[in-house]
Design a protein around this motif. Structure first.
Motif, mmCIF file in Angstrom:
data_model
loop_
_atom_site.group_PDB
_atom_site.id
_atom_site.type_symbol
_atom_site.label_atom_id
_atom_site.label_comp_id
_atom_site.label_asym_id
_atom_site.label_seq_id
_atom_site.Cartn_x
_atom_site.Cartn_y
_atom_site.Cartn_z
ATOM 1 N N ALA A 349 0.725 -1.191 0.071
ATOM 2 C CA ALA A 349 -0.113 0.009 0.055
ATOM 3 C C ALA A 349 1.056 1.053 0.127
ATOM 4 C CB ALA A 349 -0.930 -0.234 1.290
ATOM 5 N N ALA A 350 2.051 1.205 0.782
ATOM 6 C CA ALA A 350 2.580 2.340 0.701
ATOM 7 C C ALA A 350 3.477 2.678 -0.474
ATOM 8 C CB ALA A 350 4.015 1.962 1.860
ATOM 9 N N ARG A 351 3.943 1.546 -1.282
ATOM 10 C CA ARG A 351 4.308 1.649 -2.461
ATOM 11 C C ARG A 351 3.605 2.317 -3.501
ATOM 12 N NH1 ARG A 351 7.350 -3.945 -3.659
ATOM 13 N NH2 ARG A 351 8.225 -4.330 -1.579
ATOM 14 N N ALA A 352 2.324 1.841 -3.192
ATOM 15 C CA ALA A 352 1.030 2.383 -4.382
ATOM 16 C C ALA A 352 0.737 3.774 -4.043
ATOM 17 C CB ALA A 352 -0.286 1.617 -4.262
ATOM 18 N N ILE A 353 0.831 4.265 -2.839
ATOM 19 C CA ILE A 353 0.401 5.780 -2.438
ATOM 20 C C ILE A 353 1.789 6.650 -2.701
ATOM 21 C CG2 ILE A 353 0.223 7.168 -0.550
ATOM 22 C CD1 ILE A 353 -1.291 4.926 0.770
ATOM 23 N N LYS A 354 2.871 6.122 -2.601
ATOM 24 C CA LYS A 354 4.196 6.898 -3.145
ATOM 25 C C LYS A 354 4.029 7.271 -4.560
ATOM 26 C CE LYS A 354 9.152 6.764 -2.856
ATOM 27 N NZ LYS A 354 10.299 5.871 -2.632
ATOM 28 N N LYS A 355 3.805 5.982 -5.507
ATOM 29 C CA LYS A 355 3.611 6.222 -6.874
ATOM 30 C C LYS A 355 2.620 6.936 -7.277
ATOM 31 C CE LYS A 355 4.997 4.800 -10.919
ATOM 32 N NZ LYS A 355 6.259 5.124 -11.247
ATOM 33 N N ILE A 356 1.573 7.162 -6.501
ATOM 34 C CA ILE A 356 0.495 8.409 -6.797
ATOM 35 C C ILE A 356 1.143 9.554 -6.610
ATOM 36 C CG2 ILE A 356 -1.841 9.074 -6.000
ATOM 37 C CD1 ILE A 356 -2.539 6.472 -5.385
ATOM 38 N N ALA A 357 1.868 9.801 -5.565
ATOM 39 C CA ALA A 357 2.273 11.265 -5.141
ATOM 40 C C ALA A 357 3.308 11.565 -6.361
ATOM 41 C CB ALA A 357 3.157 10.939 -3.888
ATOM 42 N N GLU A 358 4.074 10.774 -6.845
ATOM 43 C CA GLU A 358 5.036 10.737 -7.732
ATOM 44 C C GLU A 358 4.496 11.265 -9.246
ATOM 45 O OE1 GLU A 358 7.207 6.912 -8.092
ATOM 46 O OE2 GLU A 358 8.396 7.698 -6.195
ATOM 47 N N LEU A 359 3.321 10.414 -9.411
ATOM 48 C CA LEU A 359 2.636 10.777 -10.835
ATOM 49 C C LEU A 359 2.076 12.342 -10.598
ATOM 50 C CD1 LEU A 359 0.592 7.563 -11.246
ATOM 51 C CD2 LEU A 359 2.337 8.448 -12.670
ATOM 52 N N LYS A 360 1.612 12.547 -9.631
ATOM 53 C CA LYS A 360 0.920 13.872 -9.485
ATOM 54 C C LYS A 360 1.988 15.023 -9.265
ATOM 55 C CE LYS A 360 -3.234 12.940 -6.800
ATOM 56 N NZ LYS A 360 -3.833 13.143 -5.384
ATOM 57 N N LYS A 361 2.971 14.563 -8.886
ATOM 58 C CA LYS A 361 4.353 15.586 -9.087
ATOM 59 C C LYS A 361 4.848 15.837 -10.262
ATOM 60 C CE LYS A 361 8.733 16.521 -6.487
ATOM 61 N NZ LYS A 361 9.745 16.092 -5.648
ATOM 62 N N SER A 362 4.634 14.862 -11.182
ATOM 63 C CA SER A 362 5.353 14.907 -12.567
ATOM 64 C C SER A 362 4.624 15.717 -13.308
ATOM 65 C CB SER A 362 5.232 13.636 -13.021
ATOM 66 O OG SER A 362 3.841 12.991 -13.508
ATOM 67 N N GLY A 363 3.130 15.990 -12.925
ATOM 68 C CA GLY A 363 2.210 16.997 -13.696
ATOM 69 C C GLY A 363 1.636 16.462 -15.034
ATOM 70 N N ASN A 364 1.998 15.340 -15.317
ATOM 71 C CA ASN A 364 1.452 14.683 -16.505
ATOM 72 C C ASN A 364 1.097 13.603 -16.600
ATOM 73 O OD1 ASN A 364 3.792 13.348 -16.480
ATOM 74 N ND2 ASN A 364 4.803 13.766 -18.168
ATOM 75 N N ALA A 365 0.304 13.131 -15.086
ATOM 76 C CA ALA A 365 -0.294 11.872 -15.152
ATOM 77 C C ALA A 365 -1.664 11.830 -15.688
ATOM 78 C CB ALA A 365 -0.193 11.299 -13.634
ATOM 79 N N THR A 366 -2.031 10.537 -15.981
ATOM 80 C CA THR A 366 -3.456 10.477 -16.660
ATOM 81 C C THR A 366 -4.443 10.015 -15.387
ATOM 82 O OG1 THR A 366 -3.226 8.117 -17.375
ATOM 83 C CG2 THR A 366 -2.440 9.927 -19.043
ATOM 84 N N GLN A 367 -5.628 10.265 -15.582
ATOM 85 C CA GLN A 367 -6.636 9.717 -14.738
ATOM 86 C C GLN A 367 -6.703 8.249 -14.506
ATOM 87 O OE1 GLN A 367 -10.674 10.253 -15.436
ATOM 88 N NE2 GLN A 367 -11.487 10.412 -13.342
ATOM 89 N N ASP A 368 -6.259 7.421 -15.595
ATOM 90 C CA ASP A 368 -6.258 6.122 -15.595
ATOM 91 C C ASP A 368 -5.018 5.438 -14.810
ATOM 92 O OD1 ASP A 368 -8.763 5.649 -16.853
ATOM 93 O OD2 ASP A 368 -7.810 5.286 -18.790
#
Length: 528
Positions: A349-368
């Motif tokens: 779970a921690a890895r998945a949440i960390k990945k979400i934070a990284e995607l949001k920080k990148s600024g070009n993450a898709t909703q999917d």
């Protein structure tokens, strides 16, 4: 009788005085027995106000499936113990609280696809019964049966349903003033009449159903409505009669501060006499001061604090301690296994949440992309929360779910025949309906396709067809997360010999596999 009294005196002499501490115990809960699709396995349903039970099956080589099933509206947590009958048909189940050395155990014969319910609770004075019936025990009256309870427990209560018309009497044993004998005389006619009421109601229902089916095209609307109503009334009459028989044949035994024992007399007959000793459960109080107990207590506290690695170490120390109780080892090993499960899924779970934070920080993450990791995080945290319910997890689950509100819930069903012990063919043309009503229903609500059509004509606004299975038995549907139906109904072809199946959405999602966004469910449908 002398043998029972000698046995009780021996137990009474070695039993410690009951203390004010509370000890875990079991009580039968027949009203919660129910049929479930268990793939032909048998099951025991444990109900508890506590969510920290440690459960193990000690007489099965293959590890039994222990399935925490969440909290019910009445505040009880459900735990399913699923047993493969090839391993054992009479599993011995040990139950304890996490971090406690006290346990209770039960041995229960299982039935395929059926959950047999017990309530697990803490009481000050746990009791148990032992069947002391001998081959030559007999009651001489051919119209009656007899139960005899011999006990050292003060004010023991034996409770029967008034409709049983049983006569209960109590006396002090002439051999010892510390022993009481409670006698229950059961009129066999009460049981015979209850069985006959079930049979008569079923015969009447079959006759009405046959009349409807044979004259379906010739009945006026008024006649059809009257017969449909009569059919429903007779079904209810039979269900009430079955419930009454179940209650009639359940004799409860208890005293102040004890658990409730249950004696099943459904198979009792004329002249039968059964003898029981009702005993206080011996508590080994010396375990309080052992090294093992200290480690167990520490492990339980650390687990509750979500310190799973430290808790695991404490349980390992308990297992290795010089004074570990042999019969506690299965419970300790199960505690270690739960720690391992929580460590694994919390890390994922921690890895998945960390990945979400990284995607949001990148600024070009898709909703999917965000949804995929949020879905995984929800699944992992729900797994940990199942074993250790905590606001820490629920708040984070809710946060992740908010990211997924606009994403549909996809479910892929595969419908197959179930031949009691094995699967049959895929089932095509199974209609999948969503039920959006507010009144609870079950598979028994739809005893025939005709009855479903009748309900549909009156309450069609509560039902919506979502799809139909193809030649491989596959059907895929999408549900709106903000408006989930109360349940899903599976309607086979009306000319087939397969029963309509209904499942609540909550139960379906508990049993389904897959991710938060996409679920898969293999539906086994019984033939009539």
């Amino acid at each position: 009788m002398k043998q029972i009294i000698c046995f009780l005196l021996m137990i009474w002499a070695v039993s410690p005085l009951w203390a004010q501490s509370e000890y875990i115990s079991k009580s039968r809960r027949m009203e919660d027995d129910r049929f479930e699709d268990l793939d032909g396995n048998g099951g025991v349903l444990l109900l508890s106000k506590r969510n920290d039970l440690i459960i193990s099956v000690t007489n099965s080589k293959k590890k039994a499936s222990i399935r925490p099933n969440g909290e019910r509206p009445d505040g009880y947590y459900e735990f399913w113990v699923i047993i493969d009958p090839k391993e054992t048909r009479t599993p011995k189940i040990e139950i304890s609280r996490r971090g406690s050395v006290y346990k209770t155990e039960l041995i229960q014969a299982i039935t395929a696809d059926y959950l047999i319910a017990y309530c697990i609770e803490e009481v000050q004075n746990p009791i148990r019964e032992e069947d002391q019936t001998r081959a030559n025990d007999v009651h001489l009256n051919a119209t009656e049966a007899k139960l005899e309870f011999t006990t050292t427990i003060k004010n023991l209560q034996v409770e029967c349903l008034p409709d049983l018309e049983a006569k209960i009497s109590s006396k002090v044993s002439p051999s010892d003033p510390n022993i009481n004998i409670v006698t229950v005389i059961i009129p066999i006619a009460s049981l015979t009449n209850a069985k006959k009421a079930i049979e008569d109601a079923e015969k009447e229902r079959i006759e009405v159903t046959r009349k409807i089916d044979n004259n379906l095209n010739n009945l006026t609307n008024e006649e059809r409505t009257r017969l449909d109503k009569l059919e429903t009334e007779l079904e209810n009459k039979k269900n009430i009669a079955e419930d009454l028989f179940k209650q009639l044949t359940n004799i409860a035994i208890y005293a102040e501060g004890t658990n409730r024992l249950s004696i099943d007399i459904s198979d009792i007959g004329p002249r039968i006499k059964r003898c029981y000793a009702v005993l206080p459960l011996i508590i080994e109080k010396s375990v309080f001061v052992t090294q093992c107990s200290a480690f167990m207590n520490e492990g339980g506290k650390l687990f509750g604090m979500r310190k799973y690695k430290e808790a695991r170490t404490a349980y390992e120390n308990a297992l290795k301690s010089r004074d570990v109780i042999v019969n506690m080892r299965p419970a300790i090993r199960e505690s270690i296994a739960q720690c391992d499960t929580c460590i694994q899924y919390e890390s994922l779970a921690a890895r998945a949440i960390k990945k979400i934070a990284e995607l949001k920080k990148s600024g070009n993450a898709t909703q999917d992309e965000v949804a995929r990791y949020a879905s995984a995080a929800v699944e992992f945290m729900q797994m940990v929360n199942t074993y250790n319910p905590d606001e820490f997890y629920t708040t984070r689950i809710e946060k992740m779910e908010r990211l997924l509100t606009d994403m549909p819930l996809k479910i892929k069903f595969t419908t197959v025949e179930w031949k009691t012990l094995h699967e049959g063919n895929f089932i095509p043309n199974v209609e999948v309906w969503a039920y959006h009503g507010t009144t609870p229903i079950s598979s028994n609500t739809f005893s025939s396709d005709r009855k479903f059509r009748n309900i549909l004509s009156k309450e069609g606004f509560n039902y919506k067809q979502m799809g139909i299975s193809d030649t491989k038995g596959i059907v895929e549907i999408e549900l709106d997360r903000t408006n989930l139906p109360m349940g899903i109904l599976f309607r086979p072809d009306k000319d087939s010999n397969i029963k309509i199946k209904y499942m609540s959405t909550a139960e379906l999602l508990r049993q389904a596999h897959g991710t938060y966004m996409e679920k898969q469910f293999r539906l086994k449908m019984y033939t009539k």
